[in-house]
Design an enzyme around this catalytic site. Structure first.
Site, PDB file in Angstrom:
ATOM      1  CE  LYS A  56      43.521 113.064  32.322  1.00  0.00           C
ATOM      2  NZ  LYS A  56      44.604 114.016  32.590  1.00  0.00           N
TER       3      LYS A  56
ATOM      4  CG  ASP B 100      37.942 111.950  35.947  1.00  0.00           C
ATOM      5  OD1 ASP B 100      38.867 111.836  35.118  1.00  0.00           O
ATOM      6  OD2 ASP B 100      37.853 112.927  36.725  1.00  0.00           O
TER       7      ASP B 100
ATOM      8  NE  ARG C 285      48.444 115.355  40.888  1.00  0.00           N
ATOM      9  CZ  ARG C 285      47.655 115.291  39.819  1.00  0.00           C
ATOM     10  NH1 ARG C 285      46.421 115.736  39.871  1.00  0.00           N
ATOM     11  NH2 ARG C 285      48.092 114.782  38.686  1.00  0.00           N
TER      12      ARG C 285
HETATM   13  P1  ATP Z   1      44.613 115.141  36.188  1.00  0.00           P
HETATM   14  O1  ATP Z   1      45.236 114.249  35.167  1.00  0.00           O
HETATM   15  O2  ATP Z   1      45.603 115.550  37.215  1.00  0.00           O
HETATM   16  O3  ATP Z   1      43.344 114.586  36.729  1.00  0.00           O
HETATM   17  P2  ATP Z   1      43.040 116.795  34.402  1.00  0.00           P
HETATM   18  O4  ATP Z   1      43.485 116.499  33.030  1.00  0.00           O
HETATM   19  O5  ATP Z   1      41.798 116.159  34.852  1.00  0.00           O
HETATM   20  O6  ATP Z   1      44.244 116.507  35.414  1.00  0.00           O
HETATM   21  P3  ATP Z   1      41.779 119.240  35.173  1.00  0.00           P
HETATM   22  O7  ATP Z   1      41.820 119.021  36.632  1.00  0.00           O
HETATM   23  O8  ATP Z   1      40.511 119.054  34.449  1.00  0.00           O
HETATM   24  O9  ATP Z   1      42.931 118.371  34.500  1.00  0.00           O
HETATM   25  O10 ATP Z   1      42.328 120.677  34.810  1.00  0.00           O
HETATM   26  C1  ATP Z   1      43.523 121.210  35.367  1.00  0.00           C
HETATM   27  C2  ATP Z   1      43.350 122.684  35.636  1.00  0.00           C
HETATM   28  O11 ATP Z   1      43.284 123.424  34.423  1.00  0.00           O
HETATM   29  C3  ATP Z   1      42.074 123.012  36.375  1.00  0.00           C
HETATM   30  O12 ATP Z   1      42.333 124.065  37.262  1.00  0.00           O
HETATM   31  C4  ATP Z   1      41.137 123.447  35.262  1.00  0.00           C
HETATM   32  O13 ATP Z   1      40.132 124.316  35.735  1.00  0.00           O
HETATM   33  C5  ATP Z   1      42.073 124.161  34.324  1.00  0.00           C
HETATM   34  N1  ATP Z   1      41.635 124.129  32.907  1.00  0.00           N
HETATM   35  C6  ATP Z   1      41.290 123.041  32.209  1.00  0.00           C
HETATM   36  N2  ATP Z   1      40.978 123.343  30.929  1.00  0.00           N
HETATM   37  C7  ATP Z   1      41.132 124.673  30.812  1.00  0.00           C
HETATM   38  C8  ATP Z   1      40.955 125.625  29.726  1.00  0.00           C
HETATM   39  N3  ATP Z   1      40.583 125.235  28.502  1.00  0.00           N
HETATM   40  N4  ATP Z   1      41.199 126.921  29.998  1.00  0.00           N
HETATM   41  C9  ATP Z   1      41.606 127.310  31.227  1.00  0.00           C
HETATM   42  N5  ATP Z   1      41.786 126.492  32.266  1.00  0.00           N
HETATM   43  C10 ATP Z   1      41.556 125.185  32.080  1.00  0.00           C
HETATM   44 MG    MG Z   2      41.392 114.824  36.441  1.00  0.00          MG
END
Ligand code: ATP
Ligand code: MG
Length: 718
Positions: free
Chosen positions: A33, A223, A601
C-alpha cells in the site's frame, strides 16, 4: 513511466494511475500500500506534470514522512520541494505559519511538547504556592486534553488583548487550567491538540483561508488511513472538497489508535462518505514468508469486528515461526540474545536486520541488560527520549532563544549556568514583563541596569545573545549551535559538571544536525530546523549504525524487518489487562490487532517469547491467549512448556476476563440478500455455525467471503 511502474503489480498500477476522484486502497499488511502511494505521488508529479506544491501526502509519523520523502526524491529527483509530504501535525504547522496571524497569533508561535507543558504547570504551581508532583501534572494534562477535545476553548484563546479573567466559581483544577491557557497565550505556545484545533477554527472563521488551501491542494493522499480520528478525517475531507480528490490507503485490521480516537469506519464506510468512490484491493503479500503470513492471518481471524480478506504470499516458504517459553525473564532475555548472536555469526543477518518489539516500554529492560552484557549495539526507538533529555532541551532552548526569544526557553536557560538569576529575580522579571507586555528577554534587556539585576550575569548573557542573533543569517544551524554553546558558557558548564553521557548526547545532537544539513540537500534555516525538531518524537532519530532495533509495537507500525522478536507475550501484558478492563471486547480486539501488527512486521523469521514468574502486581505469569489462539502447527515451540501450565493458563484466561460471546446480531437465513459496506450486495450461500460466520457470495467478487455473524454492518437488503 516504465520505471515508475516497475515492481508494481496490476492492482498497484491501477492505484497509481487512478489520480482523479475519491479512491481507497484496502489491503492487508505488507501488500504494498505504502509503495503504491509513494509511486502515485511520483506519477502525479512526473507524468501529470503537477508541481509537488499541489500534492499533500499525509503519513503517520515523522519517521514515515521522512522515509517517504527520501523515496519520492529518488523517483522525482532531489530538487523539488516535498514539504507537503508530512504528518497531520506537520501540515497544520504549515498552515498556521502562513495564516495564524488572522487569529492574532504571531507566525513564529512556538510548539509545546509535554515537557514544555509541565514547565508551564510548574510555574503556575509556584505562583499559587501549591505542592506539585508528577501525578498531579499528569492528571491536569489529561484534563486539559479533554478540554481540547473540541474547539470551543480556542475562541477564548484568540480573543484580542489577553484572556478574560479566570472563572472565579471554578474549582482548583479549573482555575489552574484557566491559568494554564493564559500562560500558553502569553508565550504564544500551541500544543499538539491546539495545532489541529487552531486550523479548524481558522478555516471556519475565514472561508477565504480555507478556500486558498483547498485551491492549492489538488491532490491529497493519506497513508494508514484506518487510524484517522474524526478531526483528522474532517480535515482531509474539508481540504478535498474543492477538487474532489482524495486517495487513502489502509488496513482496518491494523487500527491501533482507537484509544486515542481513531475510527476505522472512515475507511470501511468510505463509499458512504464519498458516493461513487472507487476501491482497489491488493492481495499479494510481498513482505513475509508464507509461514509468517499464515500465523498473522490465523491470529487476526479471531476478531469478530472485521472484514475478512485473503492474502497470498509471494515469497517461497521459509522457516516456521517460533514460540519460546522461558522459566524466568532472565532466561527469556538470554535466549533472545543468543538467537541474535547466532543469526549474526551464521552471517544470516546484520544487527540492523533484527527488531525486538514489545507492548510497553518497560519490557525492554531485561533484553537491554543482556545486550549490554554481550556488548551488542542496540538503539531504542521511542522511549529513548533523546530529545527529552535535559541537556538536549537546554541546547535547543538556546537555538529557540536566538530564533524567537520566547519565554519558555528563556526561563529554561537564563540561570544555566548560574547567573545569579534565581527565583526572586525571575519573579521580578516576570512581574515587569506581565505589567509591560514584554517578553522576559526584552524585560531583561530593558532593566539590565536596574538594581535588582546588579551583580548578575544578565549583561554577559545579553551580549552573547545579541551577537548570536546578528550572526544567525551567516551561520548554518550546526555552526550556530556550536557558537551558542561556547558564547553562553553552557558547554564549559557541562564540562565542569563532568557527566560524560550528557556531553556525548550534546555531541550526538550536533552530529544529527550536520547529518540533516548533508543528507537533505536542502538548506535548512534555523526556523525550519526548530519546527522540524519540535514535531519530533524520539523514534525519529536517524538510524546510522548497525544496531539492533528496540521499540514498542506502536512505533513499529508501517515498518518491516527481516528478523522480529515479539517479546513479553504474557497474558495481562499482551493483551493488556488494563485495556480489556477499560474497553472490554473492543479493547481485546484492539490488542489483537496490535499483536497482528507486531507479527506482520517480520519478513524472514518471527519469534514470540514469554516466560514464567510474576508480574509487577504479583500476578503469576502465563503465556498470552494470542499464542493459544493460533493453531499449534503454525509455529514451533521451544523451551519446556509444561502441559499442566498450559491448562492452568487456559483456566486463568477463561476465569480472569472471560468475555461473554454476544449472541449473533442478526440471524439471516441461507439465501438472504445482504449489503456489506465494502463488498456491496451479495447472497448468503451457507452458514458456518462453528465459526459463527456466513459465507457470502458478493455480486462483484469471483469467490465467496466468510463474514462474521457478529459483523453489525452486514444488513439485509429490503
Ligand atoms: P503495512 O500495512 O505494514 O503498512 P504496506 O501494505 O504499506 O504494509 P509496503 O510497506 O508498501 O506494504 O510493502 C511491503 C514490502 O513489499 C516492501 O518491502 C515493498 O517494497 C515490497 N513490495 C511492495 N509491492 C511490491 C511489488 N509489486 N513487487 C515487489 N515488492 C513489493
Ligand atoms: Mg504501509
Amino acid at each position: 513511466m516504465e520505471k515508475l511502474m516497475e515492481g508494481l503489480n496490476e492492482a498497484q498500477q491501477e492505484a497509481v494511475v487512478s489520480t482523479e476522484g475519491y479512491i481507497r486502497v484496502v489491503a492487508g499488511a505488507g501488500s504494498g500500500k505504502t509503495r503504491a502511494l509513494t509511486h502515485r505521488y511520483a506519477f502525479i508529479v512526473n507524468e501529470l506534470g503537477v508541481d509537488p506544491a499541489h500534492v499533500l501526502s499525509v503519513t503517520f509519523t515523522n519517521k514515515a514522512a521522512h522515509e517517504m520523502r527520501r523515496r519520492v526524491k529518488r523517483l522525482i529527483g532531489g530538487e523539488q520541494d516535498t514539504g507537503f509530504i508530512t504528518t497531520y501535525h506537520g501540515f497544520c504547522v504549515r498552515v498556521l505559519r502562513e495564516d495564524i496571524h488572522r487569529l492574532f497569533y504571531p507566525k513564529n508561535f512556538s510548539i509545546l511538547d509535554v515537557e514544555d507543558q509541565k514547565t508551564l504547570l510548574r510555574e503556575i504551581f509556584e505562583d499559587m504556592e501549591l505542592k506539585m508532583n508528577e501525578k498531579t501534572f499528569k492528571r491536569l494534562l489529561d484534563k486539559i486534553g479533554i478540554l481540547k477535545g473540541n474547539t470551543h476553548y480556542v475562541q477564548q484563546m484568540i480573543m484580542r488583548g489577553g484572556m478574560p479573567a479566570a472563572d472565579e466559581a471554578g474549582d482548583l483544577d479549573g482555575q489552574i487550567i484557566q491559568q494554564y491557557l493564559k500562560k500558553q497565550k502569553r508565550v504564544y505556545g500551541l500544543d499538539f491538540d491546539d495545532l489541529l484545533n487552531f486550523v479548524f477554527v481558522l478555516f471556519e472563521q475565514y472561508p477565504d483561508v480555507l478556500s486558498k488551501w483547498q485551491d492549492r491542494l489538488y491532490y491529497i493522499q493519506v497513508d494508514e488511513f484506518q487510524d484517522s480520528s474524526l478531526k483528522q478525517f474532517e480535515l482531509v475531507r474539508m481540504l478535498a472538497q474543492e477538487h474532489e480528490n482524495l486517495f487513502v490507503v489502509g488496513d482496518p485490521d491494523q487500527t491501533i489508535y482507537e484509544w486515542r480516537g481513531a475510527d476505522p469506519k472512515y475507511m470501511i464506510e468510505f463509499e458512504e462518505f464519498f458516493p461513487g468512490a472507487q476501491t482497489v484491493f491488493l492481495k499479494e503479500n510481498y513482505r513475509s514468508t508464507p509461514e509468517i503470513l499464515s500465523l498473522g492471518n490465523a491470529l487476526i481471524k479471531n476478531n469478530y469486528f472485521r472484514v475478512d480478506k485473503d492474502m497470498l504470499p509471494v515469497h517461497p516458504p521459509g522457516v516456521k515461526a517460533v514460540h519460546y517459553h522461558g522459566k524466568n525473564d532472565r532466561e527469556e532475555a538470554k535466549w533472545i540474545v543468543q538467537q541474535i548472536q547466532s543469526l549474526v555469526e551464521e552471517k544470516q543477518a546484520r544487527l540492523s536486520d533484527v527488531a525486538v518489539l514489545y507492548r510497553a516500554g518497560y519490557l525492554s529492560r531485561n533484553v537491554e541488560q543482556e545486550l549490554m552484557a554481550e556488548n551488542l549495539e542496540y538503539t531504542i526507538f521511542g522511549g529513548f527520549k533523546f530529545f527529552d533529555r535535559m541537556e538536549i532541551k537546554d541546547a535547543l532552548a538556546h537555538l529557540k532563544m536566538i530564533a524567537a526569544g520566547d519565554d519558555l526557553s528563556f526561563s529554561r536557560i537564563i540561570n544555566v549556568p548560574k547567573r545569579q538569576i534565581g527565583k526572586k529575580r525571575m519573579a521580578f522579571i516576570r512581574q515587569k514583563a506581565e505589567a509591560e507586555g514584554l517578553s522576559y528577554y526584552e524585560t531583561l534587556k530593558k532593566y539590565e541596569d536596574h538594581e535588582q539585576l546588579q551583580r548578575t550575569g544578565a549583561k554577559a548573557f545579553i551580549a552573547a545573545m545579541e551577537e548570536l542573533k546578528e550572526r544567525k543569517k551567516e551561520l548554518n544551524v550546526s555552526e550556530l549551535l556550536q557558537e551558542a554553546m561556547q558564547k553562553t558558557g553552557y558547554e564549559a558548564y557541562r564540562r565542569e559538571d563532568g557527566d560524560q553521557e550528557r556531553l556525548d548526547n550534546l555531541a550526538e545532537l550536533l552530529h544529527s544536525i550536520v547529518q540533516y544539513e548533508q543528507t537533505l540537500g536542502e538548506d535548512i534555516d534555523l526556523d525550519e530546523y526548530l519546527q522540524m525538531i519540535s514535531l519530533y518524537t524520539d523514534h525519529d532519530r536517524e538510524e546510522r549504525m548497525d544496531t539492533i532495533k528496540l521499540m514498542t509495537i506502536h512505533t513499529a507500525k508501517g515498518l518491516e524487518f527481516p528478523y522480529v522478536f515479539v517479546i513479553g507475550m504474557t497474558e495481562g501484558v499482551m493483551p493488556s489487562v488494563r485495556t480489556i478492563r477499560q474497553r472490554k471486547e473492543r479493547g481485546l480486539e484492539e490488542e489483537r490487532r496490535l499483536a497482528y501488527v507486531a507479527v506482520t512486521r517480520a519478513e524472514k523469521a518471527l519469534y514470540m517469547t514469554e516466560s514464567e514468574g510474576f508480574q509487577n502486581g504479583g500476578q503469576k505469569k502465563y503465556p498470552s491467549r494470542f499464542i493459544f489462539e493460533v493453531e499449534e502447527d503454525l509455529y514451533e515451540r521451544v523451551g519446556g512448556l509444561d502441559p499442566a501450565l498450559i491448562e492452568e493458563a487456559e483456566d486463568y484466561i477463561r476465569a480472569s476476563h472471560h468475555l461473554k460471546q454476544e449472541a449473533p446480531q442478526q440471524g439471516f437465513e441461507k439465501g438472504t440478500r445482504v449489503h456489506h459496506p465494502v463488498f456491496g450486495i451479495g447472497t448468503i450461500q451457507s452458514i458456518d455455525e462453528k465459526k459463527n460466520t456466513y459465507l457470502v457470495f458478493f455480486d462483484n467478487l469471483k469467490a465467496p467471503r466468510p463474514i462474521s455473524r457478529m459483523f453489525k454492518k452486514l444488513e439485509k437488503v429490503q
